[in-house]
Every structure is written in structure tokens, then in C-alpha cells.
Design an enzyme around this catalytic site. Structure first.
Site, PDB file in Angstrom:
ATOM      1  N   ASP A  60       0.602  -1.501  -0.240  1.00 47.04           N
ATOM      2  CA  ASP A  60       0.151  -0.080   0.050  1.00 47.04           C
ATOM      3  C   ASP A  60       1.016   1.729   0.137  1.00 47.04           C
ATOM      4  O   ASP A  60      -0.178   2.080   0.916  1.00 47.04           O
ATOM      5  CB  ASP A  60      -1.186  -0.645   1.199  1.00 47.04           C
ATOM      6  CG  ASP A  60      -1.799  -1.540   1.199  1.00 47.04           C
ATOM      7  OD1 ASP A  60      -2.712  -0.863  -0.048  1.00 47.04           O
ATOM      8  OD2 ASP A  60      -2.468  -1.888   1.895  1.00 47.04           O
ATOM      9  N   GLU A  65      -0.238   9.737   1.508  1.00 51.07           N
ATOM     10  CA  GLU A  65      -0.575  10.169   2.420  1.00 51.07           C
ATOM     11  C   GLU A  65      -0.746   9.906   4.253  1.00 51.07           C
ATOM     12  O   GLU A  65      -0.734  10.302   4.843  1.00 51.07           O
ATOM     13  CB  GLU A  65      -2.111   9.993   1.572  1.00 51.07           C
ATOM     14  CG  GLU A  65      -3.430  11.583   2.959  1.00 51.07           C
ATOM     15  CD  GLU A  65      -4.361  11.497   2.292  1.00 51.07           C
ATOM     16  OE1 GLU A  65      -5.188  10.475   2.219  1.00 51.07           O
ATOM     17  OE2 GLU A  65      -4.866  12.588   2.010  1.00 51.07           O
ATOM     18  N   ASP A  66      -0.816   8.447   3.811  1.00 48.64           N
ATOM     19  CA  ASP A  66      -1.230   7.979   5.553  1.00 48.64           C
ATOM     20  C   ASP A  66      -0.358   7.784   6.254  1.00 48.64           C
ATOM     21  O   ASP A  66      -0.435   8.060   7.517  1.00 48.64           O
ATOM     22  CB  ASP A  66      -1.760   6.785   5.111  1.00 48.64           C
ATOM     23  CG  ASP A  66      -3.550   6.093   4.842  1.00 48.64           C
ATOM     24  OD1 ASP A  66      -3.999   7.519   4.688  1.00 48.64           O
ATOM     25  OD2 ASP A  66      -3.692   5.554   3.446  1.00 48.64           O
ATOM     26  N   ARG A  85       0.970  -1.816   7.355  1.00 47.01           N
ATOM     27  CA  ARG A  85       1.524  -0.519   6.468  1.00 47.01           C
ATOM     28  C   ARG A  85       2.849   0.225   7.294  1.00 47.01           C
ATOM     29  O   ARG A  85       3.145   1.317   6.870  1.00 47.01           O
ATOM     30  CB  ARG A  85       0.612   0.343   6.366  1.00 47.01           C
ATOM     31  CG  ARG A  85      -0.572   0.014   5.504  1.00 47.01           C
ATOM     32  CD  ARG A  85      -1.705   0.864   5.230  1.00 47.01           C
ATOM     33  NE  ARG A  85      -0.927   1.503   4.112  1.00 47.01           N
ATOM     34  CZ  ARG A  85      -1.499   2.994   3.684  1.00 47.01           C
ATOM     35  NH1 ARG A  85      -2.632   3.345   3.999  1.00 47.01           N
ATOM     36  NH2 ARG A  85      -0.815   3.988   3.378  1.00 47.01           N
ATOM     37  N   ARG A 130      -8.547   3.125  11.890  1.00 50.76           N
ATOM     38  CA  ARG A 130      -7.266   3.252  11.840  1.00 50.76           C
ATOM     39  C   ARG A 130      -7.015   4.418  12.598  1.00 50.76           C
ATOM     40  O   ARG A 130      -6.190   4.220  12.840  1.00 50.76           O
ATOM     41  CB  ARG A 130      -7.007   3.599  10.051  1.00 50.76           C
ATOM     42  CG  ARG A 130      -7.190   3.043   8.665  1.00 50.76           C
ATOM     43  CD  ARG A 130      -6.581   1.129   8.935  1.00 50.76           C
ATOM     44  NE  ARG A 130      -6.500   0.526   8.217  1.00 50.76           N
ATOM     45  CZ  ARG A 130      -6.722   0.785   6.574  1.00 50.76           C
ATOM     46  NH1 ARG A 130      -5.823   1.357   6.118  1.00 50.76           N
ATOM     47  NH2 ARG A 130      -7.024  -0.563   5.792  1.00 50.76           N
ATOM     48  N   HIS A 160     -11.570   6.181   5.369  1.00 49.91           N
ATOM     49  CA  HIS A 160     -10.758   7.215   6.296  1.00 49.91           C
ATOM     50  C   HIS A 160     -11.858   8.821   5.673  1.00 49.91           C
ATOM     51  O   HIS A 160     -12.741   9.020   5.306  1.00 49.91           O
ATOM     52  CB  HIS A 160      -9.583   7.788   5.274  1.00 49.91           C
ATOM     53  CG  HIS A 160      -8.723   6.533   5.439  1.00 49.91           C
ATOM     54  ND1 HIS A 160      -8.394   6.584   4.490  1.00 49.91           N
ATOM     55  CD2 HIS A 160      -7.943   6.937   6.769  1.00 49.91           C
ATOM     56  CE1 HIS A 160      -6.754   5.368   4.800  1.00 49.91           C
ATOM     57  NE2 HIS A 160      -7.133   5.630   6.363  1.00 49.91           N
ATOM     58  N   CYS A 247      -4.728  10.705  -1.154  1.00 44.21           N
ATOM     59  CA  CYS A 247      -3.849   9.610  -0.773  1.00 44.21           C
ATOM     60  C   CYS A 247      -2.568   9.402  -1.052  1.00 44.21           C
ATOM     61  O   CYS A 247      -1.809   8.816  -0.513  1.00 44.21           O
ATOM     62  CB  CYS A 247      -4.424   8.502   0.327  1.00 44.21           C
ATOM     63  SG  CYS A 247      -5.286   7.726  -1.657  1.00 44.21           S
TER      64      CYS A 247
HETATM   65  C1  CIR Z   1      -5.671   0.959   3.016  1.00 48.99           C
HETATM   66  O1  CIR Z   1      -6.572   0.240   2.639  1.00 48.99           O
HETATM   67  O2  CIR Z   1      -4.932   1.191   3.862  1.00 48.99           O
HETATM   68  C2  CIR Z   1      -4.929   1.325   1.065  1.00 48.99           C
HETATM   69  N1  CIR Z   1      -5.913  -0.600   0.994  1.00 48.99           N
HETATM   70  C3  CIR Z   1      -5.998   1.775   0.922  1.00 48.99           C
HETATM   71  C4  CIR Z   1      -5.212   3.555   1.588  1.00 48.99           C
HETATM   72  C5  CIR Z   1      -6.169   4.513   0.508  1.00 48.99           C
HETATM   73  N2  CIR Z   1      -5.977   5.495   1.653  1.00 48.99           N
HETATM   74  C6  CIR Z   1      -6.662   7.421   1.738  1.00 48.99           C
HETATM   75  O3  CIR Z   1      -6.856   7.110   0.782  1.00 48.99           O
HETATM   76  N3  CIR Z   1      -5.651   8.191   2.665  1.00 48.99           N
END
Ligand code: CIR
Length: 255
Positions: A60, A65-66, A85, A130, A160, A247
Site C-alpha cells: 500500500d 498520504e497515510d 503498513r 485506523r 477514511h 492519498c
Molecule cells: C489501505 O487500506 O490502507 C489501502 N488499501 C488504501 C489506503 C487509501 N488511503 C487513503 O485514502 N488515504
């Protein structure tokens, strides 16, 4: 000039985390083409592109962004809510250290940048699987000295908070009212997504232009009617991984 930090996707994306969607095969080459168009749009929006390295151990990682919350004053390295992650943060921290003083969310706190919506000096954090209360409290303690307030915001239906609401102008939000109560955003105008496009609330505002998924055509029309300038990008493959346009980058002022 803003800097956009991004990360290339690898074939490992087929093992991405999924929460609300059933797994559907991802065409990796097509997803890479989408990502290349997205990066071109970042440059067209005036950003200097900086890449963090990627490898196939981090499915991922493209959803950079995360991994951080970047403010003018500081960058907060998150502790992503999905354990798979957590290895993503090291490479991001190395790059961000060139631009900002760093702080970090520590265990047992969790925080995903996708849950963090900044509206001026207010920082809203989606209360999601999360991002936990401890993560919210740590973020609050880190940024309070810079004059930011931090509030937890409940929402449903998506991964999110920024899948349910994002800014399309400094005081104008695009929201899916079925997923988040627009009143929680406070004193901003709102535009609702087309009800047939529930995933359409994720838009990336850079200066006075918005990078936006071409697939959300009905909501795009609403935005254009409101005078919002859009840069449309294809985002259908990345959507299968529950990713949107915010993201895939971290946007920061170079200062
Ligand atoms: C996840 O589940 O973490 C990733 N497959 C998708 C993350 C998307 N992130 C976001 O929208 N900020």
C-alpha cells in the site's frame, strides 16, 4: 512552489489492505498509467515532484498520504492503523526530514493521514478503525503549540474521513452526507456528491485547482458549475485498492 511527495506502485498492490470493498483484480500496468497521469497533474498544478523509493514488500506504499501529516510548522509521522503498513513510514520520514522538523505518533496511538482534514487552524480527525483516540490525543499535543485545534469526527461507510469529505476551496467542502455529518466540518460551505457516486468526495485541492477522478462525472459537473477548476485524472484501478486522489501524495509548501 508546493512540493508533492509520491511513491510508485508495484505489483504488490494486488495484496493491498481492503476494508469496505471485495477484492477485485487490479491491472497493475493500468494502475501505473493512472498513477503517471496523476503525477503529471501534480506537476500541472504547480508542484515539484519528489519521489520516495518503493519496493514490493509494501503493497500500500503508493498511498503515501497515510504516513504523515505535514503542516507548515512540523511534519508528524503517523503510526498507520494497519500493521501491514507500518514499514512505510521510515522512507517517508527520511525525505520529510529535509523539509520539516519531525514528530511521530507512538504506540499505542494509531493515525492514518487519510483521516486528517485540516481546515485552517482546525484539524479534524476521522474516528476510524485506523485512527484511535490515543493517536488523536498525541496529534493534539504535538500541534497545540502551533495554534491548531484537533477534534475527532465520527463517520461511517468508508475507510477514511477524507473519503467522505475534502476541501475543494479554502472554505468549501465536498461531502458525502450519507457518510459524514457536514455540520461536523463547521463554518464552511458544502457541495454534496451526486448520490449515485458515493466515493466522489475525495478531491485534492492544490492552490486554486482540484485534482479529481474522471470517473465521478456527475459530481465533477456539480463542482464545475460551482466554478471549481478541475484537473481530471483516471483513478478507477487505484479505487479498487480503496485509494483516492488525496492519498497518493503529500503536499507541502517548500517554505
Ligand atoms: C489501505 O487500506 O490502507 C489501502 N488499501 C488504501 C489506503 C487509501 N488511503 C487513503 O485514502 N488515504
Amino acid at each position: 512552489m508546493p512540493i508533492a511527495i509520491s511513491r510508485l506502485l508495484t505489483s504488490a498492490i494486488s495484496r493491498c489492505e481492503l476494508t469496505h470493498l471485495a477484492r477485485a483484480p487490479i491491472d497493475v500496468e493500468r494502475a501505473q498509467r493512472e498513477h503517471a497521469e496523476y503525477e503529471r497533474a501534480l506537476v500541472q498544478a504547480g508542484c515539484t515532484l519528489v519521489r520516495v523509493g518503493s519496493d514490493d514488500t509494501m503493497p500500500d506504499a503508493v498511498f503515501i498520504e497515510d504516513t504523515a501529516v505535514v503542516l507548515d510548522e512540523i511534519a508528524v509521522i503517523t503510526r498507520p492503523g494497519a500493521a501491514s503498513r507500518r514499514a512505510e513510514i521510515d522512507g517517508v520520514a527520511v525525505v520529510l526530514a529535509s523539509y520539516r522538523t519531525l514528530a511521530a505518533i507512538e504506540s499505542p496511538g494509531t493515525l492514518d493521514g487519510g483521516d486528517v482534514l485540516r481546515i485552517g487552524k482546525r484539524i479534524l480527525v476521522g474516528l476510524s478503525p485506523r485512527s484511535n483516540d490515543d493517536g488523536v490525543a498525541q496529534l493534539r499535543a504535538i500541534v497545540a503549540g502551533f495554534g491548531y485545534t484537533v477534534e475527532g469526527v465520527p463517520f461511517t461507510g468508508c475507510l477514511h474521513l477524507k473519503s467522505a469529505a475534502t476541501l475543494v476551496a479554502p472554505s468549501l467542502a465536498l461531502v458525502n452526507p450519507a457518510w459524514v455529518d457536514a455540520a461536523a466540518l463547521g463554518d464552511v460551505g458544502t457541495i454534496a456528491v451526486d448520490p449515485l457516486e458515493p466515493h466522489a468526495a475525495n478531491a485534492l485541492l492544490i492552490g486554486d485547482v482540484v485534482i479529481y477522478p474522471a470517473e465521478c462525472a456527475a459530481t465533477a459537473r456539480r463542482l464545475e458549475e460551482a466554478g471549481i477548476r478541475l484537473l481530471l485524472v483516471p483513478a478507477g484501478e487505484l479505487a479498487k485498492a480503496e485509494g483516492g486522489v488525496t492519498c497518493c501524495s503529500l503536499i507541502l509548501d517548500a517554505g
